[in-house]
Design an enzyme around this catalytic site. Sequence first.
Site, PDB file in Angstrom:
ATOM      1  N   ARG A 188       1.041  -1.565   0.155  1.00 31.12           N
ATOM      2  CA  ARG A 188       0.027  -0.070  -0.287  1.00 31.12           C
ATOM      3  C   ARG A 188       0.982   1.192  -0.204  1.00 31.12           C
ATOM      4  O   ARG A 188       0.605   2.556   0.533  1.00 31.12           O
ATOM      5  CB  ARG A 188      -0.711   0.554   1.406  1.00 31.12           C
ATOM      6  CG  ARG A 188      -1.572  -1.429   1.236  1.00 31.12           C
ATOM      7  CD  ARG A 188      -3.076  -2.124   0.605  1.00 31.12           C
ATOM      8  NE  ARG A 188      -3.335  -3.119   1.095  1.00 31.12           N
ATOM      9  CZ  ARG A 188      -3.772  -4.006  -0.391  1.00 31.12           C
ATOM     10  NH1 ARG A 188      -4.024  -3.138  -0.927  1.00 31.12           N
ATOM     11  NH2 ARG A 188      -4.003  -4.461   0.124  1.00 31.12           N
ATOM     12  N   ASN A 222       2.803  -7.283   7.870  1.00 29.74           N
ATOM     13  CA  ASN A 222       2.089  -8.437   7.632  1.00 29.74           C
ATOM     14  C   ASN A 222       4.634  -9.091   7.528  1.00 29.74           C
ATOM     15  O   ASN A 222       4.935  -8.934   6.297  1.00 29.74           O
ATOM     16  CB  ASN A 222       2.011  -8.545   6.234  1.00 29.74           C
ATOM     17  CG  ASN A 222       0.206  -8.201   6.718  1.00 29.74           C
ATOM     18  OD1 ASN A 222      -0.074  -8.412   6.918  1.00 29.74           O
ATOM     19  ND2 ASN A 222      -0.027  -7.767   5.741  1.00 29.74           N
ATOM     20  N   LYS A 273       1.183  -7.869  14.780  1.00 30.57           N
ATOM     21  CA  LYS A 273      -0.461  -8.056  13.856  1.00 30.57           C
ATOM     22  C   LYS A 273      -0.564  -9.461  14.301  1.00 30.57           C
ATOM     23  O   LYS A 273       0.354 -10.447  13.756  1.00 30.57           O
ATOM     24  CB  LYS A 273      -0.420  -7.312  12.450  1.00 30.57           C
ATOM     25  CG  LYS A 273      -1.532  -7.763  11.676  1.00 30.57           C
ATOM     26  CD  LYS A 273      -1.558  -7.289  10.148  1.00 30.57           C
ATOM     27  CE  LYS A 273      -2.552  -8.239   9.586  1.00 30.57           C
ATOM     28  NZ  LYS A 273      -2.686  -7.829   8.257  1.00 30.57           N
ATOM     29  N   GLU A 297      -6.251 -11.414   9.730  1.00 33.40           N
ATOM     30  CA  GLU A 297      -5.524 -11.822   8.185  1.00 33.40           C
ATOM     31  C   GLU A 297      -4.405 -12.407   7.215  1.00 33.40           C
ATOM     32  O   GLU A 297      -3.705 -12.461   7.040  1.00 33.40           O
ATOM     33  CB  GLU A 297      -5.243 -10.219   7.137  1.00 33.40           C
ATOM     34  CG  GLU A 297      -6.363  -9.295   6.642  1.00 33.40           C
ATOM     35  CD  GLU A 297      -6.341  -7.863   6.855  1.00 33.40           C
ATOM     36  OE1 GLU A 297      -4.855  -7.259   6.824  1.00 33.40           O
ATOM     37  OE2 GLU A 297      -6.774  -7.386   6.484  1.00 33.40           O
ATOM     38  N   ARG A 315      -1.744  -4.478  17.646  1.00 34.33           N
ATOM     39  CA  ARG A 315      -2.648  -4.203  17.266  1.00 34.33           C
ATOM     40  C   ARG A 315      -4.698  -4.902  17.195  1.00 34.33           C
ATOM     41  O   ARG A 315      -4.016  -5.757  17.461  1.00 34.33           O
ATOM     42  CB  ARG A 315      -2.730  -4.510  15.246  1.00 34.33           C
ATOM     43  CG  ARG A 315      -1.223  -3.211  14.948  1.00 34.33           C
ATOM     44  CD  ARG A 315      -0.783  -4.012  13.031  1.00 34.33           C
ATOM     45  NE  ARG A 315      -1.223  -2.929  12.901  1.00 34.33           N
ATOM     46  CZ  ARG A 315      -1.968  -2.675  11.702  1.00 34.33           C
ATOM     47  NH1 ARG A 315      -2.714  -4.101  10.771  1.00 34.33           N
ATOM     48  NH2 ARG A 315      -2.550  -2.241  11.334  1.00 34.33           N
ATOM     49  N   ARG A 339     -18.226  -7.357  10.353  1.00 32.69           N
ATOM     50  CA  ARG A 339     -16.564  -7.169  10.557  1.00 32.69           C
ATOM     51  C   ARG A 339     -16.300  -5.896  12.096  1.00 32.69           C
ATOM     52  O   ARG A 339     -15.655  -6.038  12.636  1.00 32.69           O
ATOM     53  CB  ARG A 339     -16.268  -7.071   9.648  1.00 32.69           C
ATOM     54  CG  ARG A 339     -14.755  -6.313   9.754  1.00 32.69           C
ATOM     55  CD  ARG A 339     -14.080  -6.045   8.791  1.00 32.69           C
ATOM     56  NE  ARG A 339     -12.591  -5.880   8.490  1.00 32.69           N
ATOM     57  CZ  ARG A 339     -12.130  -5.559   7.580  1.00 32.69           C
ATOM     58  NH1 ARG A 339     -12.409  -5.820   6.082  1.00 32.69           N
ATOM     59  NH2 ARG A 339     -10.619  -4.685   7.015  1.00 32.69           N
ATOM     60  N   LYS A 360      -7.124   1.206  14.697  1.00 38.99           N
ATOM     61  CA  LYS A 360      -7.876   1.897  13.275  1.00 38.99           C
ATOM     62  C   LYS A 360      -8.831   2.880  14.373  1.00 38.99           C
ATOM     63  O   LYS A 360      -9.831   2.608  14.971  1.00 38.99           O
ATOM     64  CB  LYS A 360      -7.999   0.841  12.117  1.00 38.99           C
ATOM     65  CG  LYS A 360      -6.826   0.252  11.418  1.00 38.99           C
ATOM     66  CD  LYS A 360      -6.851  -0.325  10.145  1.00 38.99           C
ATOM     67  CE  LYS A 360      -6.321  -1.238  10.213  1.00 38.99           C
ATOM     68  NZ  LYS A 360      -5.673  -1.707   8.898  1.00 38.99           N
ATOM     69  N   ASP A 385     -12.068  -0.442   8.188  1.00 41.90           N
ATOM     70  CA  ASP A 385     -10.489  -0.437   7.832  1.00 41.90           C
ATOM     71  C   ASP A 385     -10.323   1.126   6.877  1.00 41.90           C
ATOM     72  O   ASP A 385     -10.544   0.504   5.613  1.00 41.90           O
ATOM     73  CB  ASP A 385     -10.633  -1.402   6.927  1.00 41.90           C
ATOM     74  CG  ASP A 385      -9.357  -1.707   6.758  1.00 41.90           C
ATOM     75  OD1 ASP A 385      -7.969  -1.362   6.693  1.00 41.90           O
ATOM     76  OD2 ASP A 385      -8.748  -2.842   5.866  1.00 41.90           O
ATOM     77  N   GLU A 396      -4.346   4.241  15.365  1.00 38.96           N
ATOM     78  CA  GLU A 396      -3.969   4.637  13.566  1.00 38.96           C
ATOM     79  C   GLU A 396      -4.774   4.981  12.678  1.00 38.96           C
ATOM     80  O   GLU A 396      -5.280   4.410  12.254  1.00 38.96           O
ATOM     81  CB  GLU A 396      -4.483   2.361  13.838  1.00 38.96           C
ATOM     82  CG  GLU A 396      -3.193   2.263  12.368  1.00 38.96           C
ATOM     83  CD  GLU A 396      -2.423   1.090  12.451  1.00 38.96           C
ATOM     84  OE1 GLU A 396      -2.599   0.076  13.202  1.00 38.96           O
ATOM     85  OE2 GLU A 396      -3.400   0.508  11.371  1.00 38.96           O
ATOM     86  N   GLU A 442      -4.855   4.288   0.714  1.00 40.77           N
ATOM     87  CA  GLU A 442      -5.007   2.882  -0.105  1.00 40.77           C
ATOM     88  C   GLU A 442      -6.239   3.179  -0.469  1.00 40.77           C
ATOM     89  O   GLU A 442      -6.546   2.668  -1.236  1.00 40.77           O
ATOM     90  CB  GLU A 442      -5.199   1.834   1.470  1.00 40.77           C
ATOM     91  CG  GLU A 442      -5.234   0.297   0.828  1.00 40.77           C
ATOM     92  CD  GLU A 442      -5.696  -0.837   2.075  1.00 40.77           C
ATOM     93  OE1 GLU A 442      -4.709  -0.381   3.348  1.00 40.77           O
ATOM     94  OE2 GLU A 442      -6.168  -1.457   1.598  1.00 40.77           O
ATOM     95  N   GLU A 448     -15.550  11.435  -1.041  1.00 40.98           N
ATOM     96  CA  GLU A 448     -16.703  10.974  -0.691  1.00 40.98           C
ATOM     97  C   GLU A 448     -17.539  10.813  -1.854  1.00 40.98           C
ATOM     98  O   GLU A 448     -18.529   9.494  -1.661  1.00 40.98           O
ATOM     99  CB  GLU A 448     -17.181  11.062   0.953  1.00 40.98           C
ATOM    100  CG  GLU A 448     -18.113  10.342   1.006  1.00 40.98           C
ATOM    101  CD  GLU A 448     -17.911  11.347   2.617  1.00 40.98           C
ATOM    102  OE1 GLU A 448     -18.221  12.516   2.992  1.00 40.98           O
ATOM    103  OE2 GLU A 448     -18.907  10.643   3.621  1.00 40.98           O
TER     104      GLU A 448
HETATM  105  C1  GCV Z   1      -0.755  -4.210   6.306  1.00 38.32           C
HETATM  106  C2  GCV Z   1      -5.682  -3.953   5.267  1.00 38.32           C
HETATM  107  C3  GCV Z   1      -4.827  -3.803   3.757  1.00 38.32           C
HETATM  108  C4  GCV Z   1      -3.535  -4.503   4.310  1.00 38.32           C
HETATM  109  C5  GCV Z   1      -3.309  -4.210   5.660  1.00 38.32           C
HETATM  110  C6  GCV Z   1      -3.822  -4.390   7.266  1.00 38.32           C
HETATM  111  C7  GCV Z   1      -3.465  -4.327   8.127  1.00 38.32           C
HETATM  112  O1  GCV Z   1      -6.201  -4.487   4.837  1.00 38.32           O
HETATM  113  O2  GCV Z   1      -5.419  -3.947   2.698  1.00 38.32           O
HETATM  114  O3  GCV Z   1      -2.510  -4.571   3.015  1.00 38.32           O
HETATM  115  O4  GCV Z   1      -2.275  -5.037   6.049  1.00 38.32           O
HETATM  116  O5  GCV Z   1      -5.068  -3.303   6.229  1.00 38.32           O
HETATM  117  O6  GCV Z   1      -3.512  -3.174   8.359  1.00 38.32           O
HETATM  118  O7  GCV Z   1      -3.322  -4.827   8.554  1.00 38.32           O
END
Ligand code: GCV
Length: 861
Positions: free
Chosen positions: A190, A232, A309, A313, A346, A363, A387, A392, A414, A420, A538
């Site tokens: 991203r 990740n 994290k 995911e 996280r 979610r 977040k 997201d 966050e 993104e 938006e």
């Molecule tokens: C780094 C979203 C993004 C992912 C990201 C994830 C996160 O899903 O698309 O790229 O992963 O958030 O914040 O962990």
Amino acid sequence: MTRWLRVATIALGASVVLISAEVARAESGRGAWLRYAPLPEALAARSRDAVPPVITSLNDDSPLVVNARKEIVRGIRGMLGRILRDERGMPTSAAIVLCTRVNCRADYPSMPLDGDLAADGYALRTVVSGGSRLLLVTSDTQRGVLYGAFALLRRIALGQSVNDLDEQQSPSSPLRWVNQWDNLDGTIERGYGGRSIFWDDGRARDDLTRVREYARLLASLAINGVSINNVNANPRILSPDLIPHVARIADAMRPWGVRVGLAVDFGSPKTIGGLDTYDPLDARVVDWWKERVDDLYRAIPDFAGIVLKADSEGRVGPSTYGRTHADAANVVARALEPHGGVIFYRGFVYDHHMDWRNLKNDRARAAYDNFRDLDGRFDDNVIVQIKHGPIDFQVREPASPLFGALEHTNVAIELQITQEYMGQARHTVFLVPMWKEALDFDLRVNGAASPVKAVVSGQTFHRPLGGYVGVANAGIDENWFGNHLSQANLYGFGRLAWNPNLGAREIADEWTRLTFAIDPLVVRTIVDLQMGSRRTYENYTGPLGLQTLTDIVGNHYGVAVEASERNGWGQWHRADAAGVGMDRTVATGTGFIGQYRPGVARVYESLGSCPDELLLFMHHVPYTYVLHSGKTVIQYIYDSHYDGADAVAGYVRSWTAIKDRVDDERYEAVLAQLKYQAGQAIVWRDAVTNWFARASGIPDEKGRVGHHPGRMEAESAVLSGYVDVAVTPWETASGGGAIECRSASCTATFRVDDQPGWYDVTIRYFDVNTGTARFRLLRGTQVLDEWTADDRVPTRTLDGSSSARRVVKGVALRPGDQLRVEGTPDRGETAALDYIEVTGPSRAAARSRSARPAPKGTPPE
Ligand code: GCV
């Protein structure tokens, strides 16, 4: 190279001063808001009188204070054209004096240095000592002295007086970090500003120049921590051979007061540690984390901490062993604690395999459901990183209810600086107004005012730690983010992390003056554009709380209205023939609204009080539901998309009005970006409105949706070589289809039957990232335009992301003219076409002639 362009009059406080503005011919954007361009002469003259000719520091040659001194010398030279005398020790004449309060007091016991300063806070004071005027920059920490130096330079750059300074500032929160989602191979998840400045090919870059520059930018915003790899995380990041690389990066950032942290993979004890488990309660795992962390601190004594994290995911986590997030966070926290390190754990934990058929699944509930019951079970050096919204980083979300639920746990907010879901820096979207909404969101804890900003600062629940984390993803491109105007988001993040009470307009105004020019027309144009940009985005991507209607299972960029549905990712909007929106009420829906404190829940639960802008996030309603604004939902969806697309067209016009008032290089780059965005906004507008018109069966009461005067579908042209192709999703191509060329070269010929006149011809084509197809537009045998499809949008298929528009203005046309588009494919890019549109003043005039009432006495036809 620079040139004097003009003399402008601007208001400075109460007085009107004649100034000359100097405009650089070309700027790459690399200097961002620290470019220290020469000030207009009248302003420079005023500051020159106030700035002493000497700079010195007392009892301190630490790298931070040396950098502070050098920065002031550099800034004053750039802005005022004066080279300060750089000295050490007690000044003998008027001087700028940098010192920590301890060091200052050693030399000036009687100096008025009182006042509460939080860690990293600073004071700027004018004092007279021994008959000399001193401009003092002080703090309790060297980092604070550096921040004070930047604050002084900012004052000068903004044309504020530095005559009788008496300013004292402390940060709102102790932790002000950015996260970089950089992979060790040099890519950035991203990231839209090029490859990583930190990593390449599995190791730290040899040349860390850009890392030092980035640290300087971060320091100017008082950001004190950065994690330098993707959340990740590649487990290799903790392997012994990588530690020297991390240490080199830390060395490069340390002189700017930016401490380095790492994101880690929770499975590391097993994947790289040789253990057969990563169970956080297993003694071998406990030891493993301790040893690894001790190693890190041996190489990097000021290592800042770890980001984790887990169970999200596809990342492994404590659930493998039936352990909790608190168990996972604490095992790492206990390894960090003896060294003073922290762990950001996280809160972004959710199941991405949810059953979409179950209307109770949601979610948005996940963060709260996963963390609420663990409140109080995290160690004191753990910060749960939440977040800002419950999903997201969508274009519109309420603040996460988890902020109001963790009373005995440190939390950080966050915010996503990298765009993104917000146009990926191909669209200008200034995020500060959105972040302000989240920070000002009143959680009504115990029925009292309790904005999110007071929770993350630790104030509401009396927590020792808390703060701000921005996912920045700056890259190696000259302008860091791929769009000059996107730099304002990093700037705004830093300013808000320091002081969340600053206004969004104030921040935009500061940033524009520092980054572009102090010229009032430039400031007004850019600030207005930035301030409106999020609402505009938006409007054309997902109003009323629908969230960004993008390809959520793919690149998160182009339009794809249904991509969110019928899959486990849970970004559902549940639009069907009868209605639209997620029912998150307690009464009939998922119960998400019940996660808020009663004062908030009451507002969202009732249709009567739920704000329009979040209606479809909270409720499922029929398309004919009437909003507080008096419009039906469906008409609002239509109108907002037209408004959004029109607004971006307006940005292009207003930008052209500041040509010659900003440097050519950035002027042209932003112009191209805005023109592209204007085209994309139309692509979004048409796709979303057509989709909802088909779903609802309700026409646009203004007759625009599905009716495009002057548009001719490529499929209905006379084709040579081109063949019809269906486009998926259907709404991303006009009429659901396009044509593509599967031979060496193809043509599509359109016959024009308009009145003679001047027209604009727009060609909508597709530009995928495999090759560089070529196009020509001809009228008869005359070539009117030619271009290549050489963009690198994140797709190799014909869809909303690859849709592009070319506008050829001022074409003289007569009835019977033939417009021919020639396409030449290249490496899998098929020179695909969607439509051409012939529009402009002549068509508008013809329309208004035909709409005029017939003169009296004229017989009806
Ligand atoms: C780094 C979203 C993004 C992912 C990201 C994830 C996160 O899903 O698309 O790229 O992963 O958030 O914040 O962990």
